[in-house]
Design a protein around this motif. Sequence first.
Motif, PDB file in Angstrom:
ATOM      1  N   TYR A  16       0.956  -1.434  -0.195  1.00 11.61           N
ATOM      2  CA  TYR A  16      -0.188   0.326   0.036  1.00 11.61           C
ATOM      3  C   TYR A  16       1.141   1.035  -0.229  1.00 11.61           C
ATOM      4  O   TYR A  16       1.762   1.243   0.968  1.00 11.61           O
ATOM      5  N   TYR A  17       0.482   2.216  -0.502  1.00 16.31           N
ATOM      6  CA  TYR A  17       1.543   3.427  -0.969  1.00 16.31           C
ATOM      7  C   TYR A  17       0.667   4.713  -1.016  1.00 16.31           C
ATOM      8  O   TYR A  17      -0.474   4.215  -0.985  1.00 16.31           O
ATOM      9  N   CYS A  18       0.447   5.656   0.091  1.00 16.16           N
ATOM     10  CA  CYS A  18       0.330   6.955  -0.244  1.00 16.16           C
ATOM     11  C   CYS A  18       1.029   7.900  -1.039  1.00 16.16           C
ATOM     12  O   CYS A  18       2.476   8.101  -1.263  1.00 16.16           O
ATOM     13  N   ALA A  19       0.104   8.392  -1.560  1.00 20.99           N
ATOM     14  CA  ALA A  19       1.001   9.472  -2.695  1.00 20.99           C
ATOM     15  C   ALA A  19      -0.060  11.412  -2.628  1.00 20.99           C
ATOM     16  O   ALA A  19      -0.725  11.024  -1.923  1.00 20.99           O
ATOM     17  N   SER A  20       0.742  12.080  -3.041  1.00 21.42           N
ATOM     18  CA  SER A  20      -0.294  13.230  -2.814  1.00 21.42           C
ATOM     19  C   SER A  20       0.166  14.076  -3.952  1.00 21.42           C
ATOM     20  O   SER A  20       1.188  13.723  -5.204  1.00 21.42           O
ATOM     21  N   ALA A  21      -0.197  15.263  -4.413  1.00 27.45           N
ATOM     22  CA  ALA A  21      -0.383  16.109  -5.398  1.00 27.45           C
ATOM     23  C   ALA A  21      -1.834  17.103  -5.011  1.00 27.45           C
ATOM     24  O   ALA A  21      -2.190  17.187  -4.532  1.00 27.45           O
ATOM     25  N   PRO A  22      -0.643  18.537  -5.684  1.00 28.78           N
ATOM     26  CA  PRO A  22      -1.377  19.648  -4.996  1.00 28.78           C
ATOM     27  C   PRO A  22      -2.541  20.283  -5.915  1.00 28.78           C
ATOM     28  O   PRO A  22      -3.176  20.903  -5.025  1.00 28.78           O
ATOM     29  N   LEU A  23      -2.786  19.977  -6.886  1.00 23.73           N
ATOM     30  CA  LEU A  23      -3.783  19.527  -7.089  1.00 23.73           C
ATOM     31  C   LEU A  23      -4.368  18.439  -7.893  1.00 23.73           C
ATOM     32  O   LEU A  23      -3.845  17.831  -8.460  1.00 23.73           O
ATOM     33  N   MET A  24      -5.867  18.099  -8.184  1.00 21.25           N
ATOM     34  CA  MET A  24      -6.747  17.676  -8.522  1.00 21.25           C
ATOM     35  C   MET A  24      -8.189  17.210  -8.970  1.00 21.25           C
ATOM     36  O   MET A  24      -8.918  18.493  -7.808  1.00 21.25           O
ATOM     37  N   GLY A  25      -8.059  16.791 -10.004  1.00 25.20           N
ATOM     38  CA  GLY A  25      -9.629  17.070 -10.514  1.00 25.20           C
ATOM     39  C   GLY A  25     -10.104  15.667 -11.175  1.00 25.20           C
ATOM     40  O   GLY A  25     -10.017  15.547  -9.151  1.00 25.20           O
ATOM     41  N   HIS A  26     -10.992  15.377 -11.672  1.00 24.09           N
ATOM     42  CA  HIS A  26     -11.582  14.013 -11.502  1.00 24.09           C
ATOM     43  C   HIS A  26     -10.612  12.945 -11.943  1.00 24.09           C
ATOM     44  O   HIS A  26     -10.951  11.413 -12.224  1.00 24.09           O
ATOM     45  N   SER A  27      -9.235  12.981 -11.996  1.00 21.84           N
ATOM     46  CA  SER A  27      -8.608  11.961 -11.780  1.00 21.84           C
ATOM     47  C   SER A  27      -7.612  11.078 -10.919  1.00 21.84           C
ATOM     48  O   SER A  27      -6.647  10.429 -10.966  1.00 21.84           O
ATOM     49  N   TYR A  28      -8.452  11.369  -9.738  1.00 27.70           N
ATOM     50  CA  TYR A  28      -8.330  10.289  -8.368  1.00 27.70           C
ATOM     51  C   TYR A  28      -8.134   9.662  -8.264  1.00 27.70           C
ATOM     52  O   TYR A  28      -7.164   8.950  -7.225  1.00 27.70           O
ATOM     53  N   ALA A  29      -8.274   8.641  -9.625  1.00 29.08           N
ATOM     54  CA  ALA A  29      -7.772   7.269  -9.836  1.00 29.08           C
ATOM     55  C   ALA A  29      -6.883   7.075 -10.027  1.00 29.08           C
ATOM     56  O   ALA A  29      -6.473   5.504 -10.779  1.00 29.08           O
ATOM     57  N   ASN A  30      -6.282   7.836 -10.979  1.00 27.76           N
ATOM     58  CA  ASN A  30      -5.235   7.415 -11.734  1.00 27.76           C
ATOM     59  C   ASN A  30      -4.019   7.553 -11.330  1.00 27.76           C
ATOM     60  O   ASN A  30      -3.805   8.903 -10.723  1.00 27.76           O
ATOM     61  N   TYR A  31      -2.789   6.898 -11.020  1.00 24.98           N
ATOM     62  CA  TYR A  31      -1.655   7.202 -10.143  1.00 24.98           C
ATOM     63  C   TYR A  31      -0.835   8.264 -10.804  1.00 24.98           C
ATOM     64  O   TYR A  31       0.126   9.244 -10.246  1.00 24.98           O
ATOM     65  N   ARG A  32      -0.798   8.328 -12.543  1.00 31.43           N
ATOM     66  CA  ARG A  32      -0.546   9.447 -13.296  1.00 31.43           C
ATOM     67  C   ARG A  32      -0.726  10.800 -12.574  1.00 31.43           C
ATOM     68  O   ARG A  32       0.386  11.788 -13.235  1.00 31.43           O
ATOM     69  N   ALA A  33      -1.521  11.197 -11.823  1.00 33.04           N
ATOM     70  CA  ALA A  33      -1.995  12.389 -11.679  1.00 33.04           C
ATOM     71  C   ALA A  33      -1.252  12.540 -10.080  1.00 33.04           C
ATOM     72  O   ALA A  33      -1.100  14.055  -9.438  1.00 33.04           O
ATOM     73  N   TYR A  34      -0.377  11.708  -9.749  1.00 33.51           N
ATOM     74  CA  TYR A  34       0.253  12.309  -7.990  1.00 33.51           C
ATOM     75  C   TYR A  34       1.723  13.010  -8.238  1.00 33.51           C
ATOM     76  O   TYR A  34       2.369  11.883  -9.544  1.00 33.51           O
TER      77      TYR A  34
END
Length: 125
Positions: free
Chosen positions: A94-112
């Motif tokens: 299990y990994y945690c991840a963060s992103a400064p901005l997030m739209g509808h792509s929250y399920a896409n690991y490339r968005a982090y």
Amino acid sequence: QVQLVESGGGLVQAGGSLRLSCAASGRTFSGYFMGWFRQAPGKEREFVAGINRSGGITYYADSVKGRFTISREDAKNTVYLEMNSLKPEATAVYYCASAPLMGHSYANYRAYNYWGQGTQVTVSS
């Protein structure tokens, strides 16, 4: 730059519970969307849960809805994943991840942008 460190993984019997933690350091934690992903051997990394910057909106994979809960405690720079009624198919890193901005792509690991090193969860049958 944000550093993420997961903890709380381990071995648990089916039907049991675990709580994962992800401690963040670096830039202001409260400004980031946070997510949990998992990856089983031979499988792609998959979305588990996400929480927006205020903590007021959460997202879950269908496979964990009603059993897993994501939460955040900005005063401690920590995000949690409470996992109940665990099934053997939940076995994964299990990994945690963060992103400064997030739209509808929250399920896409490339968005982090930032990732922790992962913590192993093993559910025995």
